[in-house]
Design a protein around this motif. Structure first.
Motif, PDB file in Angstrom:
ATOM      1  N   LYS A 144       2.620   2.100   5.487  1.00  0.00           N
ATOM      2  CA  LYS A 144       4.020   2.417   5.162  1.00  0.00           C
ATOM      3  C   LYS A 144       4.772   1.151   4.757  1.00  0.00           C
ATOM      4  CE  LYS A 144       4.083   6.806   6.562  1.00  0.00           C
ATOM      5  NZ  LYS A 144       4.761   7.962   6.114  1.00  0.00           N
ATOM      6  N   ALA A 145       4.539   0.061   5.468  1.00  0.00           N
ATOM      7  CA  ALA A 145       5.199  -1.200   5.125  1.00  0.00           C
ATOM      8  C   ALA A 145       4.743  -1.691   3.751  1.00  0.00           C
ATOM      9  CB  ALA A 145       4.919  -2.249   6.196  1.00  0.00           C
ATOM     10  N   ALA A 146       3.456  -1.538   3.457  1.00  0.00           N
ATOM     11  CA  ALA A 146       2.940  -1.947   2.152  1.00  0.00           C
ATOM     12  C   ALA A 146       3.587  -1.126   1.042  1.00  0.00           C
ATOM     13  CB  ALA A 146       1.425  -1.798   2.114  1.00  0.00           C
ATOM     14  N   ARG A 147       3.793   0.154   1.283  1.00  0.00           N
ATOM     15  CA  ARG A 147       4.444   1.016   0.288  1.00  0.00           C
ATOM     16  C   ARG A 147       5.884   0.544   0.047  1.00  0.00           C
ATOM     17  NH1 ARG A 147       3.388   3.165  -3.926  1.00  0.00           N
ATOM     18  NH2 ARG A 147       4.786   4.770  -4.578  1.00  0.00           N
ATOM     19  N   ASN A 148       6.582   0.205   1.112  1.00  0.00           N
ATOM     20  CA  ASN A 148       7.947  -0.306   0.961  1.00  0.00           C
ATOM     21  C   ASN A 148       7.971  -1.640   0.225  1.00  0.00           C
ATOM     22  OD1 ASN A 148       9.390   1.818   2.138  1.00  0.00           O
ATOM     23  ND2 ASN A 148       8.947   1.070   4.183  1.00  0.00           N
ATOM     24  N   HIS A 152       5.750  -2.609  -1.936  1.00  0.00           N
ATOM     25  CA  HIS A 152       5.397  -2.281  -3.314  1.00  0.00           C
ATOM     26  C   HIS A 152       6.665  -1.903  -4.097  1.00  0.00           C
ATOM     27  CE1 HIS A 152       2.975  -0.645  -6.592  1.00  0.00           C
ATOM     28  NE2 HIS A 152       3.719   0.448  -6.529  1.00  0.00           N
ATOM     29  N   ASN A 153       7.477  -1.042  -3.518  1.00  0.00           N
ATOM     30  CA  ASN A 153       8.727  -0.657  -4.181  1.00  0.00           C
ATOM     31  C   ASN A 153       9.705  -1.831  -4.265  1.00  0.00           C
ATOM     32  OD1 ASN A 153       8.029   2.043  -4.738  1.00  0.00           O
ATOM     33  ND2 ASN A 153       8.542   2.635  -2.652  1.00  0.00           N
ATOM     34  N   PHE A 154       9.697  -2.676  -3.238  1.00  0.00           N
ATOM     35  CA  PHE A 154      10.558  -3.856  -3.254  1.00  0.00           C
ATOM     36  C   PHE A 154      10.137  -4.821  -4.362  1.00  0.00           C
ATOM     37  CE2 PHE A 154      11.526  -8.203  -1.748  1.00  0.00           C
ATOM     38  CZ  PHE A 154      12.907  -8.125  -1.782  1.00  0.00           C
ATOM     39  N   PHE A 155       8.829  -4.972  -4.573  1.00  0.00           N
ATOM     40  CA  PHE A 155       8.347  -5.845  -5.652  1.00  0.00           C
ATOM     41  C   PHE A 155       8.795  -5.322  -7.014  1.00  0.00           C
ATOM     42  CE2 PHE A 155       4.626  -7.203  -2.782  1.00  0.00           C
ATOM     43  CZ  PHE A 155       5.363  -8.257  -2.267  1.00  0.00           C
ATOM     44  N   THR A 156       8.866  -4.015  -7.179  1.00  0.00           N
ATOM     45  CA  THR A 156       9.390  -3.440  -8.427  1.00  0.00           C
ATOM     46  C   THR A 156      10.854  -3.828  -8.587  1.00  0.00           C
ATOM     47  OG1 THR A 156       7.861  -1.586  -8.212  1.00  0.00           O
ATOM     48  CG2 THR A 156       9.693  -1.317  -9.757  1.00  0.00           C
ATOM     49  N   LEU A 216      15.795   3.311  -8.334  1.00  0.00           N
ATOM     50  CA  LEU A 216      14.707   2.355  -8.131  1.00  0.00           C
ATOM     51  C   LEU A 216      14.036   2.537  -6.767  1.00  0.00           C
ATOM     52  CD1 LEU A 216      15.685  -1.173  -9.492  1.00  0.00           C
ATOM     53  CD2 LEU A 216      13.461  -0.089  -9.643  1.00  0.00           C
ATOM     54  N   ASN A 217      14.356   3.613  -6.052  1.00  0.00           N
ATOM     55  CA  ASN A 217      13.763   3.833  -4.729  1.00  0.00           C
ATOM     56  C   ASN A 217      12.252   3.989  -4.793  1.00  0.00           C
ATOM     57  OD1 ASN A 217      16.198   3.659  -3.427  1.00  0.00           O
ATOM     58  ND2 ASN A 217      16.559   5.862  -3.466  1.00  0.00           N
ATOM     59  N   VAL A 223       5.538  -8.817 -14.408  1.00  0.00           N
ATOM     60  CA  VAL A 223       6.321  -9.649 -13.487  1.00  0.00           C
ATOM     61  C   VAL A 223       6.077  -9.209 -12.048  1.00  0.00           C
ATOM     62  CG1 VAL A 223       8.668 -10.284 -12.789  1.00  0.00           C
ATOM     63  CG2 VAL A 223       8.049 -10.269 -15.202  1.00  0.00           C
ATOM     64  N   ARG A 224       6.034  -7.910 -11.805  1.00  0.00           N
ATOM     65  CA  ARG A 224       5.776  -7.396 -10.447  1.00  0.00           C
ATOM     66  C   ARG A 224       4.440  -7.900  -9.923  1.00  0.00           C
ATOM     67  NH1 ARG A 224       5.343  -0.969  -9.171  1.00  0.00           N
ATOM     68  NH2 ARG A 224       3.474  -1.174 -10.420  1.00  0.00           N
TER      69      ARG A 224
END
Length: 173
Positions: free
Chosen positions: A61-65, A67-71, A102-103, A129-130
């Motif tokens: 779950k943290a990795a998914r968050n 991942h979205n944060f890197f976007t 962007l969520n 860039v991500r």
């Protein structure tokens, strides 16, 4: 001939096994039973079992968050770059950002890619860039250090506040 007698395990009825002469009449033949795979078997693991996360671990779950944060970070980097050297593309990306959330980073990029050929090039740039930011620029060790520090400081603050609230003060004496 099938027997309808059920074999009891010691954990099901522990008081029965303390009776004398239980197995002499072979009423309940005692055989070793293989333990079932269940949640209680997780006790042998050296890590904590965290209930309530379904099929995904807390790390997943943290990795998914992240991942979205890197976007999000990549979009911020690209918009800053575009603002200085391509104002037209900057405006197009900002308009798209106003209409799309962007969520979910992957959903955002998929929509951006399908908007137009100009938007497709912006999406490809954000993807690059991500990936580069995640692989080269994000400070993973600093993240771990800061997370440890924040948890420690937060725990100390919460315990200190609780003690202050529940302990008699010197002025009450």
């Amino acid at each position: 001939m099938e027997s309808s007698a059920r074999i009891l395990s010691p954990t099901q009825f522990p008081s029965i096994f303390s009776l004398p002469n239980l197995n002499r009449g072979n009423v309940f033949p005692v055989r070793p039973i293989k333990p079932r795979a269940s949640k209680s078997m997780r006790l042998h693991c050296s890590k904590m079992y965290v209930p309530g996360f379904g099929e995904a671990s807390p790390e997943s779950k943290a990795a998914r968050n992240l991942h979205n944060f890197f976007t999000y970070v990549a979009v911020r980097i690209v918009t800053a770059q575009l603002e200085s050297y391509n104002p037209e593309a900057y405006l197009e990306l900002m308009e798209f950002l106003d209409r799309h959330s962007l969520n979910d980073g992957d959903k955002f990029l998929a929509s951006l890619m399908r908007e137009s050929s100009r938007h497709k090039s912006l999406a490809l740039r954000i993807l690059e860039v991500r990936s580069a930011y995640c692989k080269n620029d994000f400070e993973w060790d600093n993240l771990k250090r800061l997370a440890f520090k924040m948890v420690g400081e937060s725990n100390t603050r919460i315990m200190r506040e609780y003690l202050t609230e529940t302990s008699p003060s010197d002025t009450e004496k």
